[in-house]
Each structure stands twice: as structure tokens, then as C-alpha cells.
Scaffold this motif. Structure first.
Motif, short mmCIF file in Angstrom:
data_model
loop_
_atom_site.label_atom_id
_atom_site.label_comp_id
_atom_site.label_asym_id
_atom_site.label_seq_id
_atom_site.Cartn_x
_atom_site.Cartn_y
_atom_site.Cartn_z
N LEU A 1 -0.47 -15.18 -6.51
CA LEU A 1 -0.47 -15.81 -4.99
C LEU A 1 0.16 -17.28 -4.23
CD1 LEU A 1 -4.25 -14.49 -4.48
CD2 LEU A 1 -2.23 -14.68 -2.26
N TYR B 1 1.25 -14.63 4.54
CA TYR B 1 0.81 -13.56 3.71
C TYR B 1 1.30 -12.44 4.19
CZ TYR B 1 -3.28 -10.83 1.88
OH TYR B 1 -3.68 -10.05 0.24
N TRP C 1 4.43 -12.28 1.28
CA TRP C 1 4.29 -12.33 0.56
C TRP C 1 3.67 -11.07 -0.40
CZ3 TRP C 1 -0.58 -11.32 -2.24
CH2 TRP C 1 -0.38 -11.25 -3.57
N SER D 1 2.54 -17.31 -2.24
CA SER D 1 2.82 -17.38 -1.04
C SER D 1 2.69 -18.78 0.22
CB SER D 1 1.41 -16.58 -0.52
OG SER D 1 0.46 -17.50 -1.12
N GLN E 1 -5.82 -19.49 -1.09
CA GLN E 1 -5.57 -18.56 -2.48
C GLN E 1 -6.76 -17.72 -3.97
OE1 GLN E 1 -2.77 -20.59 -4.82
NE2 GLN E 1 -1.79 -21.10 -2.97
N LEU F 1 -9.23 -14.84 -1.47
CA LEU F 1 -8.11 -13.79 -1.48
C LEU F 1 -8.25 -12.93 -2.90
CD1 LEU F 1 -4.56 -14.62 0.34
CD2 LEU F 1 -6.51 -13.01 1.43
N LEU G 1 0.07 -20.50 0.71
CA LEU G 1 -0.88 -20.32 1.50
C LEU G 1 -2.09 -22.04 0.52
CD1 LEU G 1 -2.27 -16.82 1.97
CD2 LEU G 1 -1.55 -18.32 3.50
#
Length: 353
Positions: free
Chosen positions: A17, A244, A247, A20, A27, A30, A22
Motif C-alpha cells: 500500500l 486507491y 493502486w 499508493s 494505509q 485499509l 495514500l
């Protein structure tokens, strides 16, 4: 396009992640929400060499000797379905005779006849195509196997591949069957394929699939933004959502031929929205093919519990089995029905991008 497999642990997913872009907080959330799943990798095989009851995609189902190959009854709205198929058959035949048609005369005849075969089939009892079976005794030994599922027996998925019934009407629900069977392997037989399925199959199209051997391992599946339990960030945050989704695209989708597309449990990789919501409405008697159905007070009330639906199995494109797509099949059930082993309440949803 190069695609990557989902990571084999939560820690590896969190590490992935980082690409990504983010925030660290998103992260971590998620990764915490991710669910383990069992991924199936297939290869060509001689079906006779497969043990009875083994996990496989396509081929012939292993059933108790006293259990017939599942058949559906005529569709409750067969008259309407048949009429639509026959109109399309007439249109295809007419279009093939026009100057500069995209079809040859031979193709027009063939496509038209296929539609007439569809019309005849929806009006009578008909065998369902066999998509595959999951050996829960074997798969339950893997890390990440969902304890809500039985740890013995087999899960078998049958579907009306000829009609590809829509997911938004109750009338379509006769078009699939999900069976859980715990007959000892030694008492199973490899069921013969019904002649009706061979009769509508040829070298260009078939609803009789080749058996593909399956091996399995654990993966961790990230939550899709369309899931009813989504909470990682507001979906109107366009920058975060785009990051997202970009990704997620690195892992591909189950309608791609160059990746492993079948899994048991975990989060699905949907090709469209609505897996949970549509299942919830139709299971409660609401045909939701029209926008107005979603706006009723009853629908709004029911959708509060759409999160109770989750993936049982995902079956996607598989060149080894002759499942050439397009699209993928998602078996969805409520948590309470999985725990009570009420697999007859499963819904099978076909999605195509």
C-alpha cells in the motif's frame, strides 16, 4: 499490462500500500480491513487423474450416486424471455442480409439459430452448466480459511451459462444452484454431462468446460470502494479515490486471462458496483432493474443491511478450463446463511466490464 498477485500476508499488503501514495493512516486502516482469501491457480489436466471430490474448475461434478445433475425449471417469465430472444433472432437474420453487413450469411444463420435455441431453452427444464467445485476439507487446512464455512465436504457451483440470467430480478434466481455436499469421497461418482449441454455447444462456443486442476494458497484481499462497509476515506475525496483505484488496478481484474482469477471468500474484485446491494434487494423481493425501485422507502430500509452479504466464491476467466469470458461470476451469501449452511440461498452474479 503487467499485473501482480495479491500479497500473502497482511504485513505484505501494508507494504504494498505504500506505493499508493495514500496517507499512512489510510494505509493502516485499509490493511486492517483486508480479508484473507484462498486463491486458486489452475493448470490443464486429465480429469480422470483427479481424485473424486478434488477442487477444480470446469469438468464434471463429483456427486453422490443418487444426486442428479442440477437442472433449472422453465423461467417464471419464460414467455417474455423467449419473445426477446426470437426478436433478436429475426433482427440478426435480417441484418446479415443487408449490404455491407458485419456478418456473413453463414454467421447470420448461426447467430439467429443460437438465439432461437435460447428461446426454446428458457421455456423448458434445462441442465445448468458446471463452473467448478471447492474441496472444503482440503482448503480448510490453509491459513485464512473462513471458519464460518464448513470444514468438510464440497461446494459446487452450477449456472445457466446459456441464458446468463440478470442479477436484479427474482425470476432469474432459478438460473443457478450452489450445493454443499458432505458425502464421503469414496461414495461419489463423476456425473456424466447432460446431452442437452453438448447439443448447444460447438467449437466456437460451449457451456461444457474442460477440467482444470487447482492448487491453492492464502492471499490478503483489499476492500473495494463499492463494499457496503467501506470507511477508509470519504468516497467524494476524488484524489484519494483515484489513487486507491489506480493502486488496485496493478492487481488486475478477474476477466483477465493472464492472472489467477478464482478465489474462496475474502473481498471480491468486482467488475461493476452493486454485488451486495442488488443481492439484498432481490433476496427480499424487490426487482431492482429500474432506478425507482432503489428509491422506495422499503429499499432504503433494506440497504442498511447490505453489508451482511459477502463473497463465497469468485470464478473468473480461465483458459485452462475454456472459461474464456468476458466477465466473472460471484457467489454471494449473507453471513447468517453461511454459518447455518443454507447454501441454497446463495446468489450467483455475473458481471462484465
Amino acid at each position: 499490462m503487467d499485473v501482480f498477485p495479491f500479497p500473502g500476508s497482511r504485513e505484505a499488503l501494508l507494504s504494498a500500500l505504500k506505493k499508493s501514495g495514500l496517507s499512512d493512516e489510510i494505509q493502516r486502516l485499509l490493511a486492517a480491513q483486508a480479508r484473507p482469501a484462498i486463491l486458486l491457480t489452475t493448470s490443464g489436466c486429465d480429469e480422470e487423474a483427479l481424485p473424486l471430490g478434488a477442487t477444480k474448475i470446469g469438468g464434471r461434478p463429483d456427486l453422490p450416486a443418487d444426486k442428479a445433475w442440477p437442472r433449472r425449471p422453465p423461467y417464471p417469465d419464460a414467455e417474455k424471455r423467449a419473445a426477446a430472444h426470437r426478436r433478436e433472432a429475426d433482427r440478426l437474420l435480417e441484418d446479415s442480409r443487408k449490404p455491407k453487413s458485419w456478418m456473413t450469411l453463414e454467421q447470420g444463420d448461426r447467430f439467429s439459430q443460437e438465439r432461437r435455441d435460447n428461446a426454446d431453452a428458457v421455456e423448458r427444464e434445462f441442465p445448468l452448466a458446471f463452473l467448478g467445485q471447492f474441496d472444503l476439507s482440503d482448503l480448510s487446512t490453509l491459513v485464512g480459511f473462513d471458519p464460518a464455512f464448513p470444514d468438510h465436504g464440497r461446494l459446487l457451483v452450477f449456472y445457466d451459462y446459456l441464458e446468463q440470467p440478470e442479477d436484479f430480478t427474482e425470476a432469474a434466481s432459478v438460473g443457478w444452484r450452489v450445493l454443499w455436499d458432505d458425502t464421503p469421497d469414496a461414495e461419489l461418482i463423476r456425473a456424466p454431462i447432460p446431452p442437452e449441454l453438448f447439443a448447444i455447444s460447438d467449437e466456437k462456443w460451449s457451456c461444457v468446460f474442460t477440467a482444470a486442476r487447482a492448487t491453492s494458497h492464502t492471499i490478503w484481499t483489499p476492500i473495494p470502494p463499492s463494499d457496503s462497509s467501506w470507511s477508509a476515506f470519504p468516497l467524494d475525496d476524488e484524489d484519494a479515490l483515484e489513487a486507491y483505484q489506480e493502486w488496485l488496478s496493478d492487481f488486475g481484474t478477474p476477466d483477465m486471462a493472464d492472472r489467477d482469477n478464482h478465489q474462496l471468500c475474502g473481498f471480491p474484485q468486482p467488475l461493476q458496483n452493486g454485488l451486495q446491494a442488488t443481492s439484498q434487494l432481490v433476496a427480499n423481493g424487490i426487482d431492482c432493474g429500474r432506478r425507482e425501485a432503489w428509491q422506495s422507502e422499503e429499499a432504503v430500509r433494506l440497504l442498511a443491511d447490505a453489508k451482511d452479504w459477502r463473497l463465497v466464491a469468485q470464478i473468473g476467466v480461465d483458459p485452462n478450463a475454456g472459461l474464456n469470458g468476458p466477465g466473472a461470476y460471484y457467489v454471494m451469501m449473507r453471513d447468517e446463511d453461511i454459518r447455518a449452511q443454507r447454501f441454497e440461498r446463495a446468489r450467483v452474479i455475473y458481471q462484465c466490464d
